[in-house]
Scaffold this motif. Sequence first.
Motif, PDB file in Angstrom:
ATOM      1  N   LYS A 192       0.817  -1.212   0.000  1.00 51.35           N
ATOM      2  CA  LYS A 192       0.000   0.000   0.000  1.00 51.35           C
ATOM      3  C   LYS A 192       0.854   1.266   0.000  1.00 51.35           C
ATOM      4  O   LYS A 192       0.498   2.275   0.612  1.00 51.35           O
ATOM      5  CB  LYS A 192      -0.992  -0.025   1.170  1.00 51.35           C
ATOM      6  N   ASP A 210       1.138   3.040  -2.444  1.00 54.98           N
ATOM      7  CA  ASP A 210       0.502   3.979  -3.365  1.00 54.98           C
ATOM      8  C   ASP A 210      -0.338   4.994  -2.598  1.00 54.98           C
ATOM      9  O   ASP A 210      -0.975   5.849  -3.196  1.00 54.98           O
ATOM     10  CB  ASP A 210      -0.345   3.235  -4.405  1.00 54.98           C
ATOM     11  N   GLY A 211      -0.331   4.896  -1.253  1.00 55.63           N
ATOM     12  CA  GLY A 211      -1.025   5.904  -0.469  1.00 55.63           C
ATOM     13  C   GLY A 211      -0.079   7.038  -0.153  1.00 55.63           C
ATOM     14  O   GLY A 211       0.987   7.158  -0.770  1.00 55.63           O
ATOM     15  N   ASP A 212      -0.433   7.851   0.857  1.00 52.32           N
ATOM     16  CA  ASP A 212       0.444   8.976   1.195  1.00 52.32           C
ATOM     17  C   ASP A 212       1.128   8.775   2.541  1.00 52.32           C
ATOM     18  O   ASP A 212       1.686   9.706   3.104  1.00 52.32           O
ATOM     19  CB  ASP A 212      -0.334  10.297   1.165  1.00 52.32           C
ATOM     20  N   ALA A 213       1.094   7.529   3.061  1.00 55.12           N
ATOM     21  CA  ALA A 213       1.808   7.273   4.308  1.00 55.12           C
ATOM     22  C   ALA A 213       3.295   7.442   4.025  1.00 55.12           C
ATOM     23  O   ALA A 213       3.773   7.034   2.966  1.00 55.12           O
ATOM     24  CB  ALA A 213       1.516   5.869   4.815  1.00 55.12           C
ATOM     25  N   GLU A 239      -3.607  -2.236  -6.216  1.00 55.24           N
ATOM     26  CA  GLU A 239      -4.374  -3.473  -6.101  1.00 55.24           C
ATOM     27  C   GLU A 239      -4.239  -4.363  -7.332  1.00 55.24           C
ATOM     28  O   GLU A 239      -4.555  -5.544  -7.286  1.00 55.24           O
ATOM     29  CB  GLU A 239      -5.862  -3.130  -5.883  1.00 55.24           C
TER      30      GLU A 239
END
Lengths: 291, 279
Positions: free
Chosen positions: A244, A246-249, A272
């Motif tokens: 994941k 591709d998130g902004d974490a 995904e």
Amino acid sequence: SLTEKLEATFKKLRGLGTLTEDNIKEALKEIRRALLEADVNYKVTKDFIQDVQAEAVGAETIRSVEPGQLIVKIVHEKMIKLLGEKTAEIQISERPPSIIMICGLQGSGKTTLTAKLGLLYKKKKQKVLLVAADPYRPAAVKQLQTLGKQIDVEVFEMGQSDPVTICKGAISKARKEFVDLIIFDTAGRLHIDEELMNELSDIKKMANPREILLVADAMTGQDAVNVAREFHEKLNVTGVVLSKMDGDARGGAALSIRGVTGCPLKLVGIGEKLTDLEPFHPDRMASRILG
Amino acid sequence: VGMAAKVDDNLLDEIEEILIQGDVGVSASMKIIENLKKKVAHDNIKDAEQVITELKTEISLIIQSDRDPGQLNEVGPTVWLIMGVNGTGKTTSVGKLAKYFSDSGKKTMVAACDTFRAAAVEQLSIWAERSGVEFIKAKDGTDPASVAFDAVSAAKARGIDILLVDTAGRLHTKSHLMEELGKIKRVISKVVPVENIKPKLVLDGTTGQNALSQVKIFTDAVEGCDGLIVTKLDGTAKGGVVIAIAEEMSVPIDFIGLGEQIDDLKPFDPQSYVDALFE
Ligand SMILES: Nc1nc2c(ncn2[C@@H]2O[C@H](COP(=O)(O)OP(=O)(O)OP(=O)(O)O)[C@@H](O)[C@H]2O)c(=O)[nH]1
Ligand SMILES: Nc1nc2c(ncn2[C@@H]2O[C@H](COP(=O)(O)OP(=O)(O)OP(=O)(O)O)[C@@H](O)[C@H]2O)c(=O)[nH]1
Ligand SMILES: [Mg+2]
Ligand SMILES: [Mg+2]
């Protein structure tokens, strides 16, 4: 970003001769804050800051480099070094079938990674067998079967049998059918669940996998160290996959996990789709954590 | 907690460490500690135990919410729109909530509006069976908003008290998927009044500071998040980011997930949460 914040901190000290403990105190505070906000573990951050301080104090600021730039350079290089300097590859055994076992907490992205790896190695002309060794979660077998169909890679399942039996069955089938690579998808489990952690070591004892990959969600906070430490102590993890991304974490968990286990980060999930898988790049990760 | 006995900087450092390691985050921790320092100076507190008690009280007040998490609308159906990033425990929470509401005598229905993830519908249908409630589904790939429309219409027609709508996991950074959520809510609001629609955000309790932007962006997408469900608090993560969320935004915590079984869901109790944070 950190560089901007540090520039502001160092404006006050232009034209300085050497960096001392006193004049870099403010900067170290900024760096510490940035790491903690990026979810780097409290103790890992503490140790990191002490390392940076030890290297920075007394460093001569040469004419061409401002103190702020020097500190950023030291931080960046140290982080890349801690993250592992260069990309680490997935290891495949000389004699087939090679076995990869996937493990991790609930919902981290294990089943998806199993299928992503299936596609990756199918494209490398390997005969792959995916193994549905999660008999607990509702429709976990069906999920892997659906993904297997999408990429035309065979999925071995024995319904709700116990995972060691399923993995054993998969190995004997793989030997008969000259499979190159077997990938075990296991159920999500808590690192404090002794019974389920023992189940993983039982699979390991029976199958002796070449790779044991821990899947960690990039959004994980301080707890990443507890999880990684337990999985590593129990199984001797050979590689970590950060999902994941591709998130902004910011992904500080990467630094925490590598800091406490020494395990190489090997891959990152960036979506995904079953093609959303990339090698881990320490330098890109360092920039992302520092913001 | 084996803390320092005196009320000094050492004690405050230890408190900061506990808060940061609990995922409370830097700025929320600093605010809490500043307020604590003022309280200690104002009341001239000398005893470390008392400082901890004040600290716990301060945090409980931040995360407090006096409403009943299971409160439904007078005229049904109430519709809970269950949303969140990937893998947080949405589908499992829908299964648990279905049992929670049907055990409390409410006519309950679940809708499988995750028509994207492999075997998502099958997973929910197993949970619907376990909880013994009505179940609405459609073929994989169907527009989630049209499944939601059919489900709410059926819920209204059948005199359902609560409809639980499962949706696909989505990262809040994917604007087209956030827009899809807004669309699902708008479509539902054609069948029931907007005040009957309760968007609930499921947060994974192991998540760090990223949970703040999740709450902000999901709240925008559906024009108001009604409550939070924080899952996976049965591990060693403390979920302290909910304190930072409560400081910044007023989104109450309704339920917490404490495991993978159908009964592992409890209404949020601030007091026991704060005690667990300092264990
Ligand atoms: N955005 C994004 N989603 C991902 C990624 N990897 C997995 N997911 C999603 O995360 C969710 C959980 O993935 P799974 O593969 O089911 O996770 P798991 O670890 O097998 O879960 P359990 O078996 O329940 O423990 C699914 O919605 C996946 O589509 C990724 O790299 N990026
Ligand atoms: N330990 C623990 N596991 C949980 C809890 N809630 C859910 N899970 C597990 O977390 C994993 C993911 O749960 P799902 O319900 O599939 O999550 P989801 O949000 O629907 O996932 P996507 O639809 O793929 O985004 C499953 O393995 C669940 O059993 C909880 O409170 N504690
Ligand atoms: Mg799985
Ligand atoms: Mg789901």
